[in-house]
Scaffold this motif. Structure first.
Motif, PDB file in Angstrom:
ATOM      1  N   THR A  59       0.826  -1.203   0.000  1.00  0.00           N
ATOM      2  CA  THR A  59       0.000   0.000   0.000  1.00  0.00           C
ATOM      3  C   THR A  59       0.863   1.257   0.000  1.00  0.00           C
ATOM      4  O   THR A  59       0.546   2.247  -0.677  1.00  0.00           O
ATOM      5  CB  THR A  59      -0.940  -0.009   1.216  1.00  0.00           C
ATOM      6  N   GLY A  62       1.850   2.180  -3.438  1.00  0.00           N
ATOM      7  CA  GLY A  62       0.820   2.508  -4.412  1.00  0.00           C
ATOM      8  C   GLY A  62       0.194   1.318  -5.112  1.00  0.00           C
ATOM      9  O   GLY A  62      -0.514   1.488  -6.113  1.00  0.00           O
ATOM     10  N   TYR A  63       0.412   0.104  -4.615  1.00  0.00           N
ATOM     11  CA  TYR A  63      -0.199  -1.068  -5.233  1.00  0.00           C
ATOM     12  C   TYR A  63      -1.625  -1.263  -4.699  1.00  0.00           C
ATOM     13  O   TYR A  63      -1.974  -0.807  -3.608  1.00  0.00           O
ATOM     14  CB  TYR A  63       0.639  -2.319  -4.963  1.00  0.00           C
ATOM     15  N   VAL A  64      -2.413  -2.005  -5.500  1.00  0.00           N
ATOM     16  CA  VAL A  64      -3.811  -2.269  -5.149  1.00  0.00           C
ATOM     17  C   VAL A  64      -4.010  -3.781  -5.025  1.00  0.00           C
ATOM     18  O   VAL A  64      -3.495  -4.555  -5.844  1.00  0.00           O
ATOM     19  CB  VAL A  64      -4.774  -1.699  -6.219  1.00  0.00           C
ATOM     20  N   TYR A  66      -5.778  -7.146  -5.522  1.00  0.00           N
ATOM     21  CA  TYR A  66      -6.656  -7.629  -6.599  1.00  0.00           C
ATOM     22  C   TYR A  66      -6.870  -9.133  -6.426  1.00  0.00           C
ATOM     23  O   TYR A  66      -5.912  -9.889  -6.226  1.00  0.00           O
ATOM     24  CB  TYR A  66      -6.024  -7.342  -7.961  1.00  0.00           C
ATOM     25  N   TRP A  75      -0.997  -8.195  -5.970  1.00  0.00           N
ATOM     26  CA  TRP A  75      -0.810  -6.757  -5.753  1.00  0.00           C
ATOM     27  C   TRP A  75      -0.385  -6.144  -7.071  1.00  0.00           C
ATOM     28  O   TRP A  75       0.680  -6.447  -7.602  1.00  0.00           O
ATOM     29  CB  TRP A  75       0.232  -6.512  -4.669  1.00  0.00           C
ATOM     30  N   THR A  77      -0.590  -2.581  -9.865  1.00  0.00           N
ATOM     31  CA  THR A  77      -0.741  -1.133  -9.975  1.00  0.00           C
ATOM     32  C   THR A  77      -2.172  -0.816 -10.413  1.00  0.00           C
ATOM     33  O   THR A  77      -2.861  -1.674 -10.979  1.00  0.00           O
ATOM     34  CB  THR A  77       0.244  -0.572 -10.999  1.00  0.00           C
ATOM     35  N   PRO A  78      -2.663   0.380 -10.156  1.00  0.00           N
ATOM     36  CA  PRO A  78      -4.034   0.731 -10.585  1.00  0.00           C
ATOM     37  C   PRO A  78      -4.239   0.532 -12.076  1.00  0.00           C
ATOM     38  O   PRO A  78      -5.328   0.132 -12.507  1.00  0.00           O
ATOM     39  CB  PRO A  78      -4.166   2.199 -10.175  1.00  0.00           C
ATOM     40  N   GLU A  79      -3.205   0.806 -12.891  1.00  0.00           N
ATOM     41  CA  GLU A  79      -3.353   0.610 -14.329  1.00  0.00           C
ATOM     42  C   GLU A  79      -3.547  -0.866 -14.667  1.00  0.00           C
ATOM     43  O   GLU A  79      -4.381  -1.235 -15.509  1.00  0.00           O
ATOM     44  CB  GLU A  79      -2.125   1.159 -15.065  1.00  0.00           C
ATOM     45  N   VAL A  81      -4.796  -3.156 -12.701  1.00  0.00           N
ATOM     46  CA  VAL A  81      -6.132  -3.560 -12.243  1.00  0.00           C
ATOM     47  C   VAL A  81      -7.188  -3.173 -13.266  1.00  0.00           C
ATOM     48  O   VAL A  81      -8.096  -3.954 -13.595  1.00  0.00           O
ATOM     49  CB  VAL A  81      -6.440  -2.925 -10.872  1.00  0.00           C
ATOM     50  N   GLU A  82      -7.088  -1.960 -13.810  1.00  0.00           N
ATOM     51  CA  GLU A  82      -8.065  -1.514 -14.796  1.00  0.00           C
ATOM     52  C   GLU A  82      -7.990  -2.361 -16.057  1.00  0.00           C
ATOM     53  O   GLU A  82      -9.016  -2.714 -16.654  1.00  0.00           O
ATOM     54  CB  GLU A  82      -7.817  -0.042 -15.122  1.00  0.00           C
ATOM     55  N   LYS A  85      -9.722  -5.662 -15.448  1.00  0.00           N
ATOM     56  CA  LYS A  85     -11.184  -5.537 -15.464  1.00  0.00           C
ATOM     57  C   LYS A  85     -11.712  -5.415 -16.885  1.00  0.00           C
ATOM     58  O   LYS A  85     -12.719  -6.033 -17.244  1.00  0.00           O
ATOM     59  CB  LYS A  85     -11.615  -4.329 -14.634  1.00  0.00           C
TER      60      LYS A  85
END
Length: 305
Positions: A59, A62-64, A66, A75, A77-79, A81-82, A85
């Motif tokens: 965290t 900056g990791y998310v 998933y 874990w 990155t937001p990119e 994860v997107e 999805k």
């Protein structure tokens, strides 16, 4: 034979040793269970601490967190994860999934067909093969000239002679038939239908090719005409009937006819005029009917009672 003091002493010592050994094993088992419980608690604590530190570590960078399609934790990155999805949304169902869906649909169709067939079979047997416990019987109606319309209790049926009528409610019923151009004898037959019994009724039809005219005169219109207990269609106030004796009745709801009926002789020489008077009947009363012979048919408002 009683034990000697030495034998009794040895027996008591043996029993005591067995009890002590049993107690030792129980304590040892309890200690091992307690150690195993402590070990599991420590292991869960270690896993929890590791997960907390892992989440804090990723965290801060900056990791998310998933959850992938297998249920595992990643874990990203937001990119990333997107992207995952979007890829999941655009992914087409696999052939295996499509086949499984088709099998489900086919199974629903088969189950629906089975239910429909079972329901249809039940309704068929319920209608045409009533349970033995029901109080019904069978009536066989025959005539020397076939094709006469069958009436039960003054009500027209879709059946013609000769015919076997099942599922008739047990009790007293009145059977009559009608065929244009013929005189019927007897006009009406009274029968007692028994439970799971069969009754036979025989009629004779005499050709009455000669027809006569009957004119009905009343003070009120809109009435129904019954000839020999059978409802008749008529034009205006005129009826065409076979030559011979007939019983004429007229019925109108809320009115009483005077006389109740007329016995007439229809001939070909001249029209027969029959007069009735219809009077309003606001009250209802009881009547007693007497006759010189037993089992005579009684009509009330054109229906057998």
């Amino acid at each position: 034979m009683p034990l000697t003091p030495e034998e009794e002493k040895r027996l008591r010592e043996k029993i005591r040793k067995e009890l002590e050994e049993r107690e030792r094993r129980i304590r040892q088992s309890q200690e091992e269970e307690e150690k195993e419980r402590q070990r599991r608690m420590e292991e869960r604590l270690r896993i929890q601490i590791r997960e907390e530190e892992e989440e804090r570590f990723y965290t801060e960078r900056g990791y998310v967190k998933y959850i992938n399609h297998r249920g595992g934790v990643e874990w990203l990155t937001p990119e990333e994860v997107e992207q995952r999805k979007q890829r999941r949304k655009s992914r087409k169902p696999s052939s295996r999934r499509a086949a499984r869906k088709k099998r489900k649909v086919l199974q629903w169709v088969i189950n629906g067909g089975i239910v429909f067939i079972a329901l249809f079979t039940f309704l068929f047997f319920y209608k045409f093969y009533p349970a033995k416990g029901k109080s019904v019987g069978t009536v066989v109606v025959q005539s020397d000239v076939p094709g006469a319309r069958i009436f039960i209790d003054g009500i027209e049926t879709p059946r013609f002679t000769p015919d076997t009528i099942p599922n008739i409610k047990a009790g007293i019923h009145y059977i009559s038939i009608y065929k244009e151009g013929f005189a019927i004898w007897p006009p009406v037959v009274r029968i007692a239908v028994g439970k799971n019994k069969t009754q036979s009724v025989q009629f004779q039809l005499k050709n009455a090719a000669q027809m006569g005219t009957v004119m009905i005169r009343t003070n009120v219109s809109g009435y129904s005409v019954f000839v020999d207990g059978i409802p008749q269609a008529y034009t205006g106030n005129t009826l065409e009937l076979p030559v011979g004796y007939h019983t004429i009745m007229i019925i109108k709801k809320g009115y009483l006819a005077s006389p109740n009926y007329r016995r007439i002789l229809v001939t070909t020489s001249q029209p027969k005029v029959v007069d009735f008077t219809l009077e309003p009947a606001d009250e209802i009363a009881s009547i007693r009917v007497f006759s010189s012979q037993r089992d005579a048919a009684v009509y009330i408002n054109g229906k057998y009672t």
